[in-house]
Design a protein around this motif. Structure first.
Motif, PDB file in Angstrom:
ATOM      1  N   TYR A 190       0.822  -1.225   0.000  1.00 52.37           N
ATOM      2  CA  TYR A 190       0.000   0.000   0.000  1.00 52.37           C
ATOM      3  C   TYR A 190       0.855   1.274   0.000  1.00 52.37           C
ATOM      4  O   TYR A 190       0.345   2.356  -0.245  1.00 52.37           O
ATOM      5  CB  TYR A 190      -0.873   0.079   1.262  1.00 52.37           C
ATOM      6  N   ASN A 192       3.318   4.327  -0.765  1.00 50.21           N
ATOM      7  CA  ASN A 192       3.948   5.022  -1.884  1.00 50.21           C
ATOM      8  C   ASN A 192       5.426   5.252  -1.524  1.00 50.21           C
ATOM      9  O   ASN A 192       5.835   4.984  -0.382  1.00 50.21           O
ATOM     10  CB  ASN A 192       3.179   6.323  -2.226  1.00 50.21           C
ATOM     11  N   ASN A 194       7.337   7.705  -0.717  1.00 45.63           N
ATOM     12  CA  ASN A 194       7.637   8.505   0.487  1.00 45.63           C
ATOM     13  C   ASN A 194       7.239   7.767   1.756  1.00 45.63           C
ATOM     14  O   ASN A 194       7.953   7.788   2.760  1.00 45.63           O
ATOM     15  CB  ASN A 194       6.918   9.855   0.441  1.00 45.63           C
ATOM     16  N   GLU A 195       6.077   7.139   1.696  1.00 45.05           N
ATOM     17  CA  GLU A 195       5.615   6.362   2.859  1.00 45.05           C
ATOM     18  C   GLU A 195       6.564   5.188   3.126  1.00 45.05           C
ATOM     19  O   GLU A 195       6.820   4.829   4.280  1.00 45.05           O
ATOM     20  CB  GLU A 195       4.193   5.843   2.619  1.00 45.05           C
ATOM     21  N   ARG A 196       7.063   4.606   2.048  1.00 49.27           N
ATOM     22  CA  ARG A 196       7.996   3.478   2.206  1.00 49.27           C
ATOM     23  C   ARG A 196       9.219   3.925   3.034  1.00 49.27           C
ATOM     24  O   ARG A 196       9.717   3.182   3.882  1.00 49.27           O
ATOM     25  CB  ARG A 196       8.407   2.964   0.824  1.00 49.27           C
TER      26      ARG A 196
END
Ligand code: AMP
Length: 283
Positions: A190, A192, A194-196
């Motif tokens: 799930y 993206n 940046n979130e990764r």
């Protein structure tokens, strides 16, 4: 490898395995398989004559506003991976078969089910223990393989197995991580880019706490405070909990004098991730 979709067929197959006197190992999963799942499958392959993997996205362990509908599902890809691991049986039942209309019976491990993820996800562990009990009844494995990644789940299932005299041994396998430390999870899909990057804060916070522990600190409050500082640095991640508990009872501890579980859960964007490490003053 046999793909079995009905409870009847699964029971018949399990009876055949047992009548041969073979040892049956089960790896329960929700699919969207990754190397973490496959490490459990390899452990099961090592220790069992026949390996069964269940793939079932269990609706009763999701809250009403959680990701049940969008949870990744790809049975064909999963079966391809499992075939390569020489799995004997994949059990992939339908929701209607597993929960016939009017099903109102639950298996609950009281108290423990309200701790850690159970506090922020009411009913989650009740769903887990109910579906695992059902899988144990249907498949009748001699051993079941779980990941340390879900440390609270492991403790709760072990208590259920003990309390209900289930003739299954539970084996626990270590957490498999990406090279930068992020614990593998089906939900990482799930994230993206940046979130990764932000998702690494979970492991970083655990490592900070562990480093302080390694320097001799035994006060959980101090370790937790250090871990929480990592979250203060990253606004994309919202801490759900960072706790230090007894790994068997999941109760909070006031001083670390034996093995302790440092467990964290956080939202990165809308994705809820968990991770943990175990510290041991006797090591
Ligand atoms: P799930 O499909 O998320 O319900 O997970 C199925 C099993 O795989 C559970 O016992 C998990 O603890 C285990 N598992 C998930 N991720 C990992 C991982 N990164 N390392 C080891 N085991 C894992």
């Amino acid at each position: 490898m046999k793909l079995v979709k009905t409870i009847e067929e699964m029971r018949a197959l399990s009876n055949t395995v047992h009548s041969r006197g073979a040892h049956l190992g089960l790896v329960p999963t929700m699919g969207a398989l990754h190397e973490g799942h496959l490490s459990l499958v390899r452990a099961a392959r090592d220790k069992s004559d026949t390996v069964a993997v269940s793939i079932f996205v269990n609706p009763t362990q999701f809250g009403p506003h959680e990701d049940f509908a969008k949870y990744p599902r790809n049975l064909e890809r999963d079966c391809g991976l499992l075939e390569r691991e020489h799995v004997d049986v994949v059990f992939a039942p339908s929701v209607e078969d597993m929960y016939p209309a009017g099903a109102v019976t639950w298996v609950t491990v009281e108290g423990m089910s309200d701790r850690l993820c159970g506090r922020s996800r009411p009913g989650h562990f009740r769903g887990v223990t109910t579906v695992v009990s059902k899988l144990f009844h249907i498949i009748e494995p001699d051993a079941a393989f779980f990941g340390q990644k879900d440390a609270a789940q492991v403790a709760i299932i072990r208590r259920m197995v003990r309390d209900l005299n289930m003739p299954v041994s539970s084996e626990v396998c270590p957490i498999i991580r990406e090279s930068d430390g992020l614990a593998l999870s089906s939900r990482n899909a799930y994230l993206n880019p940046n979130e990764r990057k932000s998702a690494l804060v979970l492991y970083r916070s655990l490592r900070r706490a562990q480093e302080l522990f390694d320097r001799g600190e035994r006060d959980p409050a101090k370790l937790i405070a250090t871990g929480k500082q990592e979250f203060a640095k990253d606004s994309a991640a919202r801490l759900d909990y960072l706790e230090i508990v007894d790994p068997d009872s999941l109760e909070s501890i006031s001083k670390i004098s034996k093995r302790a579980l440092i467990a964290v859960a956080a939202f990165v964007g809308n994705t809820r991730l968990i991770d943990n490490i175990v510290v041991d003053p006797e090591r």
